[in-house]
Design a protein around this motif. Structure first.
Motif, PDB file in Angstrom:
ATOM      1  N   VAL A 104      71.691  58.301  79.928  1.00  0.00           N
ATOM      2  CA  VAL A 104      72.860  59.081  79.528  1.00  0.00           C
ATOM      3  C   VAL A 104      74.100  58.338  79.994  1.00  0.00           C
ATOM      4  O   VAL A 104      74.262  58.058  81.189  1.00  0.00           O
ATOM      5  CB  VAL A 104      72.844  60.499  80.138  1.00  0.00           C
ATOM      6  CG1 VAL A 104      74.118  61.259  79.746  1.00  0.00           C
ATOM      7  CG2 VAL A 104      71.611  61.267  79.691  1.00  0.00           C
ATOM      8  N   LEU A 105      74.979  57.987  79.063  1.00  0.00           N
ATOM      9  CA  LEU A 105      76.258  57.361  79.387  1.00  0.00           C
ATOM     10  C   LEU A 105      77.345  58.429  79.360  1.00  0.00           C
ATOM     11  O   LEU A 105      77.448  59.188  78.389  1.00  0.00           O
ATOM     12  CB  LEU A 105      76.595  56.256  78.387  1.00  0.00           C
ATOM     13  CG  LEU A 105      75.864  54.924  78.519  1.00  0.00           C
ATOM     14  CD1 LEU A 105      76.339  53.959  77.431  1.00  0.00           C
ATOM     15  CD2 LEU A 105      76.070  54.302  79.896  1.00  0.00           C
ATOM     16  N   THR A 106      78.151  58.468  80.410  1.00  0.00           N
ATOM     17  CA  THR A 106      79.227  59.449  80.514  1.00  0.00           C
ATOM     18  C   THR A 106      80.540  58.730  80.837  1.00  0.00           C
ATOM     19  O   THR A 106      80.528  57.642  81.418  1.00  0.00           O
ATOM     20  CB  THR A 106      78.956  60.463  81.643  1.00  0.00           C
ATOM     21  OG1 THR A 106      79.199  59.838  82.907  1.00  0.00           O
ATOM     22  CG2 THR A 106      77.524  60.962  81.595  1.00  0.00           C
ATOM     23  N   PRO A 107      81.676  59.329  80.480  1.00  0.00           N
ATOM     24  CA  PRO A 107      82.945  58.643  80.711  1.00  0.00           C
ATOM     25  C   PRO A 107      83.455  58.696  82.144  1.00  0.00           C
ATOM     26  O   PRO A 107      84.273  57.863  82.534  1.00  0.00           O
ATOM     27  CB  PRO A 107      83.914  59.380  79.773  1.00  0.00           C
ATOM     28  CG  PRO A 107      83.324  60.735  79.626  1.00  0.00           C
ATOM     29  CD  PRO A 107      81.844  60.551  79.676  1.00  0.00           C
ATOM     30  N   THR A 108      83.007  59.665  82.940  1.00  0.00           N
ATOM     31  CA  THR A 108      83.568  59.824  84.280  1.00  0.00           C
ATOM     32  C   THR A 108      82.479  59.982  85.332  1.00  0.00           C
ATOM     33  O   THR A 108      81.373  60.459  85.056  1.00  0.00           O
ATOM     34  CB  THR A 108      84.486  61.066  84.361  1.00  0.00           C
ATOM     35  OG1 THR A 108      83.700  62.246  84.153  1.00  0.00           O
ATOM     36  CG2 THR A 108      85.594  60.994  83.311  1.00  0.00           C
ATOM     37  N   LEU A 120      66.925  47.465  80.250  1.00  0.00           N
ATOM     38  CA  LEU A 120      66.865  48.538  79.257  1.00  0.00           C
ATOM     39  C   LEU A 120      66.024  48.157  78.047  1.00  0.00           C
ATOM     40  O   LEU A 120      66.091  48.833  77.017  1.00  0.00           O
ATOM     41  CB  LEU A 120      68.288  48.909  78.805  1.00  0.00           C
ATOM     42  CG  LEU A 120      69.242  49.410  79.893  1.00  0.00           C
ATOM     43  CD1 LEU A 120      70.621  49.681  79.299  1.00  0.00           C
ATOM     44  CD2 LEU A 120      68.696  50.656  80.575  1.00  0.00           C
ATOM     45  N   ARG A 121      65.226  47.111  78.165  1.00  0.00           N
ATOM     46  CA  ARG A 121      64.500  46.643  76.987  1.00  0.00           C
ATOM     47  C   ARG A 121      63.415  47.605  76.528  1.00  0.00           C
ATOM     48  O   ARG A 121      62.934  47.495  75.399  1.00  0.00           O
ATOM     49  CB  ARG A 121      63.908  45.255  77.260  1.00  0.00           C
ATOM     50  CG  ARG A 121      62.980  45.172  78.441  1.00  0.00           C
ATOM     51  CD  ARG A 121      62.372  43.779  78.563  1.00  0.00           C
ATOM     52  NE  ARG A 121      61.571  43.625  79.755  1.00  0.00           N
ATOM     53  CZ  ARG A 121      61.859  42.804  80.755  1.00  0.00           C
ATOM     54  NH1 ARG A 121      62.939  42.051  80.702  1.00  0.00           N
ATOM     55  NH2 ARG A 121      61.071  42.719  81.810  1.00  0.00           N
ATOM     56  N   ARG A 122      63.007  48.554  77.385  1.00  0.00           N
ATOM     57  CA  ARG A 122      62.021  49.552  76.971  1.00  0.00           C
ATOM     58  C   ARG A 122      62.624  50.943  76.852  1.00  0.00           C
ATOM     59  O   ARG A 122      61.888  51.940  76.814  1.00  0.00           O
ATOM     60  CB  ARG A 122      60.842  49.563  77.950  1.00  0.00           C
ATOM     61  CG  ARG A 122      60.124  48.226  78.021  1.00  0.00           C
ATOM     62  CD  ARG A 122      58.768  48.361  78.645  1.00  0.00           C
ATOM     63  NE  ARG A 122      58.123  47.076  78.817  1.00  0.00           N
ATOM     64  CZ  ARG A 122      56.883  46.899  79.239  1.00  0.00           C
ATOM     65  NH1 ARG A 122      56.143  47.956  79.518  1.00  0.00           N
ATOM     66  NH2 ARG A 122      56.366  45.698  79.376  1.00  0.00           N
ATOM     67  N   LEU A 123      63.943  51.001  76.787  1.00  0.00           N
ATOM     68  CA  LEU A 123      64.616  52.289  76.628  1.00  0.00           C
ATOM     69  C   LEU A 123      64.212  52.928  75.303  1.00  0.00           C
ATOM     70  O   LEU A 123      64.196  52.270  74.264  1.00  0.00           O
ATOM     71  CB  LEU A 123      66.130  52.083  76.664  1.00  0.00           C
ATOM     72  CG  LEU A 123      66.977  53.355  76.639  1.00  0.00           C
ATOM     73  CD1 LEU A 123      66.946  54.030  78.001  1.00  0.00           C
ATOM     74  CD2 LEU A 123      68.415  53.037  76.236  1.00  0.00           C
ATOM     75  N   SER A 124      63.919  54.223  75.346  1.00  0.00           N
ATOM     76  CA  SER A 124      63.531  54.918  74.112  1.00  0.00           C
ATOM     77  C   SER A 124      64.512  56.015  73.704  1.00  0.00           C
ATOM     78  O   SER A 124      64.523  56.423  72.537  1.00  0.00           O
ATOM     79  CB  SER A 124      62.128  55.517  74.257  1.00  0.00           C
ATOM     80  OG  SER A 124      62.067  56.378  75.387  1.00  0.00           O
ATOM     81  N   MET A 125      65.349  56.485  74.651  1.00  0.00           N
ATOM     82  CA  MET A 125      66.288  57.567  74.344  1.00  0.00           C
ATOM     83  C   MET A 125      67.634  57.289  75.000  1.00  0.00           C
ATOM     84  O   MET A 125      67.695  56.984  76.199  1.00  0.00           O
ATOM     85  CB  MET A 125      65.743  58.909  74.845  1.00  0.00           C
ATOM     86  CG  MET A 125      64.510  59.404  74.106  1.00  0.00           C
ATOM     87  SD  MET A 125      63.826  60.916  74.855  1.00  0.00           S
ATOM     88  CE  MET A 125      63.071  60.248  76.332  1.00  0.00           C
ATOM     89  N   LEU A 126      68.689  57.384  74.209  1.00  0.00           N
ATOM     90  CA  LEU A 126      70.054  57.132  74.693  1.00  0.00           C
ATOM     91  C   LEU A 126      70.957  58.283  74.285  1.00  0.00           C
ATOM     92  O   LEU A 126      70.957  58.704  73.131  1.00  0.00           O
ATOM     93  CB  LEU A 126      70.588  55.827  74.102  1.00  0.00           C
ATOM     94  CG  LEU A 126      72.087  55.568  74.266  1.00  0.00           C
ATOM     95  CD1 LEU A 126      72.433  55.305  75.729  1.00  0.00           C
ATOM     96  CD2 LEU A 126      72.532  54.392  73.402  1.00  0.00           C
ATOM     97  N   VAL A 127      71.752  58.780  75.242  1.00  0.00           N
ATOM     98  CA  VAL A 127      72.752  59.810  74.965  1.00  0.00           C
ATOM     99  C   VAL A 127      74.134  59.264  75.303  1.00  0.00           C
ATOM    100  O   VAL A 127      74.340  58.700  76.387  1.00  0.00           O
ATOM    101  CB  VAL A 127      72.499  61.087  75.802  1.00  0.00           C
ATOM    102  CG1 VAL A 127      73.638  62.088  75.612  1.00  0.00           C
ATOM    103  CG2 VAL A 127      71.175  61.731  75.419  1.00  0.00           C
ATOM    104  N   LEU A 128      75.072  59.423  74.391  1.00  0.00           N
ATOM    105  CA  LEU A 128      76.488  59.206  74.686  1.00  0.00           C
ATOM    106  C   LEU A 128      77.097  60.592  74.822  1.00  0.00           C
ATOM    107  O   LEU A 128      77.245  61.313  73.830  1.00  0.00           O
ATOM    108  CB  LEU A 128      77.170  58.429  73.563  1.00  0.00           C
ATOM    109  CG  LEU A 128      76.607  57.035  73.251  1.00  0.00           C
ATOM    110  CD1 LEU A 128      77.401  56.385  72.121  1.00  0.00           C
ATOM    111  CD2 LEU A 128      76.635  56.154  74.491  1.00  0.00           C
ATOM    112  N   ASP A 129      77.411  60.978  76.059  1.00  0.00           N
ATOM    113  CA  ASP A 129      77.910  62.330  76.310  1.00  0.00           C
ATOM    114  C   ASP A 129      79.429  62.330  76.358  1.00  0.00           C
ATOM    115  O   ASP A 129      80.042  61.403  76.889  1.00  0.00           O
ATOM    116  CB  ASP A 129      77.338  62.861  77.630  1.00  0.00           C
ATOM    117  CG  ASP A 129      77.611  64.339  77.807  1.00  0.00           C
ATOM    118  OD1 ASP A 129      77.722  65.044  76.785  1.00  0.00           O
ATOM    119  OD2 ASP A 129      77.707  64.788  78.954  1.00  0.00           O
TER     120      ASP A 129
END
Length: 257
Positions: free
Chosen positions: A76-80, A143-152
Motif C-alpha cells: 500500500v502506497l500512501t502520500p503521508t 517487489l518482483r513477486r508483488l501480487s497486489m498494489l494499492v495507491l491510497d
C-alpha cells in the motif's frame, strides 16, 4: 445495507476481531469493493474520507496473501507518514489472525530498525513512496513477486507531487499484478494514472447520502509556523474549552490530515 462481513468471504476469525473493535456491518464502499478485490479485479474506488476505505482493501488483501510464501505480496502506497501509521495500526489488529507479517516504511523512522525487520519474512508493506524508493535502491526490499498494489488517497498523492516517485516504484513491480486505486476524488491526473497502470478496472463510486459535516461540529482553522504549533494548540484549547475535539495538522504547505 449488508448486515455482516461473512457474506463477503471474510473468514470468521477476522469477523470476530472486527466485532471486538466495534465493527459489525460493512460500509457501502466495503460491501462493493471487497468482492471485486477478492475476485482478483483491478479496482478504482472513489469514496469520501471516513467511509471505511482502508478496510475495503486490507481485508481482501489479508485473505489472499499466503503467509507460507516469504515474499512481499501486498503493498500500500500512501502520500503521508500519518496515513501510513493509521493503515499499519489497522493491519496490526487484524494481520496476526492470518499469520501475515506487516512492515511500515516511512520517513522519520530508524532505517536500521526497518532493515532489521526486513531480514525476516515480510508479506505486506505500507509505505510512503520516498522511503520505499530508498529501500529499493539499497536492495533491502524486492517487489518482483508483488501480487497486489494499492495507491491510497491517490488524489492527495498526486497533489503533493509524488507522481514521479510513484512511477519509479511501479517500474520495479511485476506487470502481472492486481492494482487498486482508492481516492476521495478522481481528478484528471488520477484517471490518467489509472489508464496507465490498470487493466480493465472495475469502478466503485460511493456518493454520500447525507451531509458529512454536521452542523453541530464547529470547525476552526489556525495558521501558525511549525515552531509555534504547540503554543497555538494550547491557546486554542484554552479559548474553546471543547468537550470533544479532533485536531488535524499540515506542514510545509501540505493539506491538513
Amino acid at each position: 445495507m449488508m448486515q455482516s462481513f461473512k457474506p463477503l468471504g471474510i473468514r470468521p476469525e477476522l469477523v470476530r476481531r472486527l466485532r471486538e473493535s466495534g465493527i459489525v456491518r460493512p460500509t457501502p464502499v466495503q460491501a462493493e469493493a471487497i468482492p471485486l478485490i477478492a475476485g482478483g479485479h483491478d479496482v478504482m474506488a472513489e469514496a469520501q474520507t471516513g467511509t471505511g476505505k482502508t478496510l475495503a482493501f486490507i481485508l481482501p488483501m489479508l485473505e489472499r496473501i499466503d503467509p507460507n510464501v516469504p515474499h512481499v505480496q501486498g503493498l500500500v502506497l500512501t502520500p503521508t507518514r500519518e496515513l501510513a501509521i493509521q493503515i499499519t495500526a489497522e493491519l496490526e489488529k487484524l494481520a496476526p489472525v492470518t499469520g501475515v507479517n506487516v512492515l511500515a516504511v516511512y520517513g522519520g523512522q530508524d532505517v536500521d530498525r526497518q532493515l532489521r525487520k526486513l531480514r525476516g519474512a515480510v508479506h505486506f508493506i505500507v509505505a510512503t513512496p520516498g522511503r520505499l524508493l530508498d529501500h529499493l535502491r539499497r536492495g533491502s526490499v524486492l517487489l518482483r513477486r508483488l501480487s497486489m498494489l494499492v495507491l491510497d488517497e491517490a488524489d492527495q498523492m498526486l497533489h503533493l507531487g509524488f507522481l514521479q516517485e510513484v512511477e519509479s516504484v511501479l517500474a520495479q513491480t511485476p506487470h502481472q499484478k492486481q492494482t487498486m486505486l482508492f481516492s476521495a476524488t478522481m481528478p484528471a491526473q488520477v484517471r490518467e494514472l489509472a489508464r496507465e497502470v490498470m487493466k480493465e478496472p472495475r469502478f466503485v463510486r460511493i456518493r454520500p447520502d447525507k451531509q458529512v459535516t454536521l452542523a453541530e461540529i464547529e470547525q476552526r482553522v489556525v495558521l501558525t509556523a511549525d515552531r509555534g504549533k504547540q503554543d497555538a494548540l494550547c491557546r486554542a484549547i484554552d479559548e474553546a474549552n471543547p468537550f470533544l475535539a479532533m485536531i488535524f495538522a499540515g506542514r510545509n504547505g501540505a493539506p491538513a490530515r
